[in-house]
Scaffold this active site. Structure first.
Site, mmCIF file in Angstrom:
data_model
loop_
_atom_site.group_PDB
_atom_site.id
_atom_site.type_symbol
_atom_site.label_atom_id
_atom_site.label_comp_id
_atom_site.label_asym_id
_atom_site.label_seq_id
_atom_site.Cartn_x
_atom_site.Cartn_y
_atom_site.Cartn_z
ATOM 1 N N HIS A 57 0.881 -1.194 0.000
ATOM 2 C CA HIS A 57 0.000 0.000 0.000
ATOM 3 C C HIS A 57 0.903 1.223 0.000
ATOM 4 O O HIS A 57 1.463 1.594 1.036
ATOM 5 C CB HIS A 57 -0.907 0.010 1.240
ATOM 6 C CG HIS A 57 -1.897 1.142 1.252
ATOM 7 N ND1 HIS A 57 -3.239 0.946 1.538
ATOM 8 C CD2 HIS A 57 -1.760 2.473 1.034
ATOM 9 C CE1 HIS A 57 -3.870 2.104 1.482
ATOM 10 N NE2 HIS A 57 -2.991 3.059 1.197
ATOM 11 N N HIS A 68 -10.513 1.042 1.471
ATOM 12 C CA HIS A 68 -10.327 2.042 2.527
ATOM 13 C C HIS A 68 -11.565 1.894 3.387
ATOM 14 O O HIS A 68 -12.642 2.383 3.027
ATOM 15 C CB HIS A 68 -10.192 3.467 1.974
ATOM 16 C CG HIS A 68 -10.036 4.461 3.083
ATOM 17 N ND1 HIS A 68 -8.845 5.083 3.378
ATOM 18 C CD2 HIS A 68 -10.926 4.890 4.026
ATOM 19 C CE1 HIS A 68 -9.008 5.861 4.441
ATOM 20 N NE2 HIS A 68 -10.261 5.761 4.852
ATOM 21 N N LYS A 127 -9.267 -0.679 -6.005
ATOM 22 C CA LYS A 127 -9.320 0.013 -4.718
ATOM 23 C C LYS A 127 -10.678 0.676 -4.531
ATOM 24 O O LYS A 127 -11.114 1.453 -5.376
ATOM 25 C CB LYS A 127 -8.193 1.061 -4.669
ATOM 26 C CG LYS A 127 -8.082 1.824 -3.378
ATOM 27 C CD LYS A 127 -7.592 0.950 -2.240
ATOM 28 C CE LYS A 127 -7.729 1.645 -0.889
ATOM 29 N NZ LYS A 127 -6.704 2.629 -0.633
ATOM 30 N N HIS A 184 1.569 5.310 -1.702
ATOM 31 C CA HIS A 184 1.188 6.480 -2.509
ATOM 32 C C HIS A 184 2.448 7.094 -3.089
ATOM 33 O O HIS A 184 3.314 7.547 -2.338
ATOM 34 C CB HIS A 184 0.454 7.511 -1.645
ATOM 35 C CG HIS A 184 -0.812 6.981 -1.060
ATOM 36 N ND1 HIS A 184 -2.020 7.040 -1.726
ATOM 37 C CD2 HIS A 184 -1.058 6.325 0.104
ATOM 38 C CE1 HIS A 184 -2.956 6.460 -0.987
ATOM 39 N NE2 HIS A 184 -2.397 6.016 0.130
ATOM 40 N N HIS A 239 -4.774 -0.726 5.655
ATOM 41 C CA HIS A 239 -4.385 0.058 6.838
ATOM 42 C C HIS A 239 -5.357 -0.100 8.001
ATOM 43 O O HIS A 239 -5.964 0.870 8.443
ATOM 44 C CB HIS A 239 -4.151 1.524 6.481
ATOM 45 C CG HIS A 239 -5.208 2.189 5.621
ATOM 46 N ND1 HIS A 239 -6.556 2.034 5.818
ATOM 47 C CD2 HIS A 239 -5.088 3.047 4.578
ATOM 48 C CE1 HIS A 239 -7.211 2.752 4.932
ATOM 49 N NE2 HIS A 239 -6.331 3.371 4.163
ATOM 50 N N ASP A 272 1.292 2.517 3.516
ATOM 51 C CA ASP A 272 0.435 3.698 3.328
ATOM 52 C C ASP A 272 1.268 4.974 3.436
ATOM 53 O O ASP A 272 0.784 6.014 3.871
ATOM 54 C CB ASP A 272 -0.717 3.711 4.344
ATOM 55 C CG ASP A 272 -1.782 4.754 4.011
ATOM 56 O OD1 ASP A 272 -1.828 5.198 2.848
ATOM 57 O OD2 ASP A 272 -2.537 5.122 4.915
HETATM 58 N N1 LIG Z 1 -3.745 7.517 4.623
HETATM 59 C C1 LIG Z 1 -3.884 8.808 4.496
HETATM 60 O O1 LIG Z 1 -4.057 9.496 5.505
HETATM 61 N N2 LIG Z 1 -3.830 9.415 3.294
HETATM 62 C C2 LIG Z 1 -3.758 8.779 2.013
HETATM 63 C C3 LIG Z 1 -5.067 8.219 1.571
HETATM 64 C C4 LIG Z 1 -5.450 6.917 2.252
HETATM 65 O O2 LIG Z 1 -4.728 5.937 2.180
HETATM 66 O O3 LIG Z 1 -6.510 6.854 2.884
HETATM 67 C C5 LIG Z 1 -3.274 9.807 0.990
HETATM 68 O O4 LIG Z 1 -3.381 9.546 -0.209
HETATM 69 O O5 LIG Z 1 -2.779 10.856 1.389
HETATM 70 ZN ZN LIG Z 2 -3.317 4.986 1.531
HETATM 71 ZN ZN LIG Z 3 -6.955 4.822 2.789
#
Ligand SMILES: NC(=O)N[C@@H](CC(=O)O)C(=O)O
Ligand SMILES: [Zn+2]
Ligand SMILES: [Zn+2]
Length: 372
Positions: A39, A162, A125, A41, A200, A273
Site C-alpha cells: 500500500h 479504505h 481500490k 502512494h 491500513h 500507506d
Molecule cells: N492515509 C492517508 O491518511 N492518506 C492517504 C489516503 C489513504 O490511504 O486513505 C493519501 O493519499 O494521502
Molecule cells: Zn493509503
Molecule cells: Zn486509505
C-alpha cells in the site's frame, strides 16, 4: 540460489579480529527476503520523482494506490501511470510497481477484467466517497458497483478497501468498525469468492474480523499504526504529521495491531500507506491526512518486532505473506538489517520539487539500518 527457509534468520555477527576488544558492542544482523509494500502512494510529477527512490532503496515491489487527481480508473490510465513510474525510477532500479484501479460507480467491469487479464492492474481500490485524500470520485451507492464486484470475484481480482464509513453522525474513531458491519460484511456475503484486503487496519475489531474469516480476507498494517496511538496525535499539542486516515485509535487497538503483525499469521502483511504531502499542505487549518514513512520504514519495523521478541516474524510480515496473498513469487534478493548501539539517523524531511515532506518520526531512537 538456494531458497531461504521461511522465517528470518538472525545471527550475532562478531568482529573478525581476535584482538578486537571484548567490551566493544556486538553487531546483530538479520537477513530477509527483499520486502514488498502492499500500500503505497507515489503521487505524480515532481513528487513522484522525489519519493520513489525512498521506496526503491529497500523494496522490490509496491502496490501503487490510484488516488491521483484525476484518479486512475481505467486500464489505459493504469498503464500510463505505470509507464510514468517506470520512467521516474532511479538508474538501474528493477523495482516493480503493481498497479491498482480506482473503483467508481461508472467503472466498466469489462475494463477491470482486461486490466487483470493483461497484467496491467492486480487489484481494485474501493474508496467510500469522501473518506480520505482524493476520494471524491469514490463510491456513494454500493449497489452501483455490484457488477464490478461480481466480475472481480469471477476472475479472482482482489478488492482493497479504505474501510471507513463517512456518515457525519458516526464518530471518526468508530468509522472503521462501522464499515465492517454496514458495508464490508454485506458486500462479502453478497459476493462469494470475492477476495478482500482491508487496507491500513487500525482497530482490534478489524483484526478480529480478519481472524474470524476465511483466507479470502486479509489486511495490511502500516508502520505508523504499529507505533502511534491517538494520544501521540493530540496530547501535549497537536501533531499534524501524525494525522492520517484512518486516524490512529486508542492504545488497546495499537496493541492488537502489533500482536497481529508479529504473530506470523499470514493474513496480515505490510502496507506502509506512506502518503507524502508537502509540509505546506500538512500544516494548515485544514491539513492533509497522511504519514510519510517510506524513508525509515524498515528501521521502524525492526525496532517494533525486536521489542516484541518477534524478529523471526519480520520476514513473513514484509516479504512473504503479501506476495502469497496476491499469488506472486517472493522476491529473490535479500535485505540485511544491522543493529548498532548508536542510533541511526534519518533526514527529518526530504526535498521535493513542490516543497519539503516531513519524514515520520517514530518518537524513539532507531538502532537498525538497512545495509547498503
Ligand atoms: N492515509 C492517508 O491518511 N492518506 C492517504 C489516503 C489513504 O490511504 O486513505 C493519501 O493519499 O494521502
Ligand atoms: Zn493509503
Ligand atoms: Zn486509505
Amino acid at each position: 540460489m538456494e531458497p531461504l527457509p521461511l522465517g528470518a534468520k538472525t545471527r550475532m555477527g562478531f568482529p573478525y579480529s581476535p584482538d578486537f576488544p571484548k567490551a566493544m558492542a556486538m553487531t546483530q544482523t538479520i537477513t530477509l527476503r527483499r520486502p514488498d509494500d502492499f500500500h503505497l502512494h507515489l503521487r505524480d510529477g515532481a513528487m513522484l520523482q522525489a519519493v520513489l527512490p525512498e521506496t526503491t532503496r529497500d523494496f522490490d515491489r509496491a502496490l501503487i494506490m490510484p488516488n491521483l487527481v484525476p484518479p486512475v480508473v481505467t486500464a489505459a490510465q493504469a498503464a500510463a501511470y505505470h509507464a510514468r513510474i517506470i520512467s521516474a525510477l532511479p538508474a538501474g532500479s528493477t523495482f516493480k510497481p503493481l498497479m491498482t484501479l480506482y473503483l467508481t460507480e461508472d467503472t466498466d467491469p469489462a475494463d477491470l477484467a482486461r486490466a487483470h487479464a493483461e497484467g496491467i492492474a492486480i487489484a481494485v481500490k474501493l474508496y467510500p466517497a469522501g473518506a480520505t485524500t482524493n476520494s471524491h470520485s469514490g463510491v456513494h451507492n454500493f449497489d452501483k458497483v455490484r457488477g464490478a464486484l461480481e466480475k472481480m470475484a469471477e476472475i479472482g481480482m482482489p478488492l482493497c478497501t479504505h474501510g471507513e464509513v463517512t456518515d457525519s453522525d458516526i464518530d471518526i474513531f468508530d468509522r472503521e468498525a462501522v464499515f465492517i458491519d454496514r458495508v464490508l460484511e454485506p458486500i462479502r456475503r453478497a459476493t462469494p469468492g470475492l477476495r478482500v484486503v482491508m487496507e491500513h487496519v487500525t482497530t482490534r475489531n478489524a483484526v478480529s474480523y480478519v481472524r474470524s474469516a476465511d483466507a479470502d480476507l486479509a489486511a495490511t498494517i502500516t508502520t505508523h499504526h504499529l507505533i502511534i496511538n491517538r494520544n501521540h496525535i493530540l496530547a501535549g499539542g497537536i501533531k499534524p504529521h501524525y494525522y492520517c486516515l484512518p486516524v490512529a485509535k486508542r492504545e488497546t487497538h495499537r496493541l492488537a495491531l502489533v500482536e497481529a503483525a508479529t504473530s506470523g499469521d499470514a493474513r496480515f502483511f505490510l502496507g506502509t500507506d506512506s502518503a507524502p504531502h508537502t509540509d505546506e499542505n500538512k500544516l494548515l487549518p485544514c491539513g492533509c491526512a497522511g504519514c510519510f514513512t517510506a524513508t525509515n520504514t524498515m528501521s521502524c519495523l525492526a525496532e517494533v518486532f525486536e521489542r516484541e521478541g518477534a524478529l523471526d516474524k519480520l520476514e513473513g510480515f514484509v516479504a512473504l505473506h503479501g506476495a502469497a496473498h496476491y499469488g506472486l513469487p517472493t522476491n529473490s534478493g535479500t535485505l540485511t538489517l544491522v543493529k548498532s548501539d548508536t542510533p541511526v539517523t534519518f533526514p527529518d524531511h526530504i526535498e521535493t520539487g513542490v516543497g519539503p515532506v516531513t519524514v515520520f518520526n517514530p518518537g524513539f531512537p532507531l538502532h537498525w539500518r538497512v545495509q547498503d
